[in-house]
Design a protein around this motif. Structure first.
Motif, PDB file in Angstrom:
ATOM      1  N   HIS A 239       0.825  -1.203   0.000  1.00  0.00           N
ATOM      2  CA  HIS A 239       0.000   0.000   0.000  1.00  0.00           C
ATOM      3  C   HIS A 239       0.862   1.258   0.000  1.00  0.00           C
ATOM      4  O   HIS A 239       0.522   2.256  -0.656  1.00  0.00           O
ATOM      5  N   GLU A 240       1.974   1.218   0.698  1.00  0.00           N
ATOM      6  CA  GLU A 240       2.894   2.366   0.683  1.00  0.00           C
ATOM      7  C   GLU A 240       3.537   2.515  -0.696  1.00  0.00           C
ATOM      8  O   GLU A 240       3.793   3.636  -1.153  1.00  0.00           O
TER       9      GLU A 240
ATOM     10  N   GLN B  97       1.181   4.376  -2.838  1.00  0.00           N
ATOM     11  CA  GLN B  97       1.152   5.795  -2.486  1.00  0.00           C
ATOM     12  C   GLN B  97       2.350   6.550  -3.053  1.00  0.00           C
ATOM     13  O   GLN B  97       2.198   7.638  -3.618  1.00  0.00           O
TER      14      GLN B  97
ATOM     15  N   GLU C 266       2.521   9.662  -5.751  1.00  0.00           N
ATOM     16  CA  GLU C 266       3.184  10.937  -5.442  1.00  0.00           C
ATOM     17  C   GLU C 266       4.189  11.335  -6.514  1.00  0.00           C
ATOM     18  O   GLU C 266       4.499  12.521  -6.666  1.00  0.00           O
TER      19      GLU C 266
END
Length: 422
Positions: A244-245, A248, A252
């Motif tokens: 999940h990171e 993200q 970004e």
């Protein structure tokens, strides 16, 4: 095409009791109460002639309700049609039910849906047309009213997505596609789908379905965004992201997590990276062009190495991101002096631009041929520079985007790469 089966049923002979008390069939105009009375009368006559007639005991009422439920479910029962954003009548072509233009019209006629076999390539922010046409073999003289459905197929664990349904000039779009999709319908039997303002998540496989009464056929269109795959590490070192990171940090950087197909295509084009990273299907893999000891050993052939699926929360790796071609422009800002990270952001803003993201720099290198030997700040605090034509004092002899990692944000040793939208 739906295939229907039929079977023959041997009916019992009509008895004298049946002749005396035939079971009536309730007509659409009868109320439920009156219909049940007629049905119960028939049952009373045939099954239990000694029982009291309708209305009777509560047991009679319960039996009547139990009989009514399956009757309402029989074909031809009157009720609301199926709803999916449109109300359909029993037949899409039943304006003149007695003229032979109902479902039997397609007996001996084949419905054919045509879509391109080759993959369509485009870029983020663009508009694209997914071609789809249908025809009849042999051709029909009278036009037919059909229903059209477009949807995006499930991929890498993502659910199917309804895109658009249409009947004639009426249509309805769904979810993130609302306001961005419509049918072309420029020519007869043309039901091509136009998608505007393409997003990174729009790539994938789309199905075009044409429904004519009980006949339906469909075709597949594959859409790919032109892009570039790049590995991404945390400022704190390698193997810091759970799945999940990883999603993200790719977002970004103006990108999405790469699919296996995208990583494999990048490997075919020469990507060689010895650190394992997340892919869109939550597997962990890495591409090797030059087998060597730390990367699976020199005895293994070149290829994409796989760790297989990993726990999305507990396991930690790097991530492979995918960025598409740009509508804007990335450039190295000519400035009289070197800048800190904060000064670099401000300098881009003063030039009516913004500091570039990692994905934007990779896309500019890949698709716009950006070639600079000057290291510059990027939005994530890293320092990089793109090289298309390697030359002395500019790093390794292969093309690529070189990285200086994540220096002290207060150091004044670097310039800045800016991004300006067209």
């Amino acid at each position: 095409m739906r295939k229907w089966r039929h079977r023959e049923v041997n009916l019992p002979e009509v008895t004298q009791q049946d002749a005396v008390c035939p079971a009536p069939i309730p007509s659409p105009g009868l109320s439920a109460q009156a219909g049940l009375q007629k049905i119960w009368g028939a049952i009373h006559c045939q099954v239990c002639p000694g029982a009291p007639a309708w209305p009777g005991s509560p047991w009679h009422e319960e039996m009547g309700l139990l009989l009514l439920v399956p009757l309402l479910l029989l074909p031809g029962s009157y009720g609301l049609p199926f709803y999916n954003g449109f109300y359909y009548s029993n037949s899409a072509n039943d304006q003149n039910p007695g003229n032979g233009h109902g479902k039997d019209l397609l007996n001996g006629v084949k419905l054919v849906v045509e879509t391109p076999e080759e993959t369509l390539f485009t870029y983020q922010g663009a508009s694209v047309i997914l071609p789809c046409r249908y025809r009849y073999e042999p051709a029909l003289v009278s036009p037919r009213r059909v229903r059209i459905k477009w949807w995006k197929l499930s991929e890498n664990g993502a659910p199917e997505k309804d895109v658009l349904v249409a009947i004639g000039l009426r249509h309805r779009s769904f979810g993130d596609y609302q306001g961005r999709v419509h049918l072309r319908q420029d020519k007869e039997h043309d039901v091509s789908l136009e998608i505007q303002d393409l997003r990174l998540e729009d790539y994938g496989r789309y199905r075009c379905e044409v429904i004519d009464g009980l006949e339906d056929e469909s075709g597949l269109v594959e859409l790919e965004l032109r892009g570039v795959v790049f590995p991404y590490q945390s400022p704190n070192g390698r193997y810091q992201f759970n799945f999940h990171e990883g999603q993200q940090v790719c977002a970004e950087q103006g990108a999405v997590v790469a699919s296996f197909e995208q990583l494999f295509r990048a490997w075919e084009e020469g990507l060689d990276w010895c650190n394992a990273g997340w892919l869109q299907d939550a597997t962990v893999q890495y591409p090797i062009m030059l087998p060597r000891q730390p990367c699976g050993g020199p005895g293994l052939a070149p290829g994409v190495r796989s760790y297989g699926p990993r726990h999305r929360r507990l396991h930690r790796y790097d991530v492979f991101c995918f960025a598409t071609a740009l509508k804007g422009r990335v450039y190295y800002l000519e400035h009289p002096e070197k800048l800190t990270l904060t000064e670099a952001r401000e300098a881009c803003q003063e030039d009516d631009a913004m500091i570039a993201k990692v994905g934007q720099l990779f896309a500019a290198w890949k698709f716009h041929g950006l070639d600079r030997c000057d290291a510059g700040w990027l939005a994530d605090g890293s320092v990089r520079y793109p090289v298309v034509h390697p030359h002395p004092n500019c790093g390794p002899p292969e093309p690529g985007v070189r990285s200086f990692g994540f220096p002290d944000p207060q150091s004044r040793l670097y310039g800045v790469y800016c991004y300006r939208q067209h």
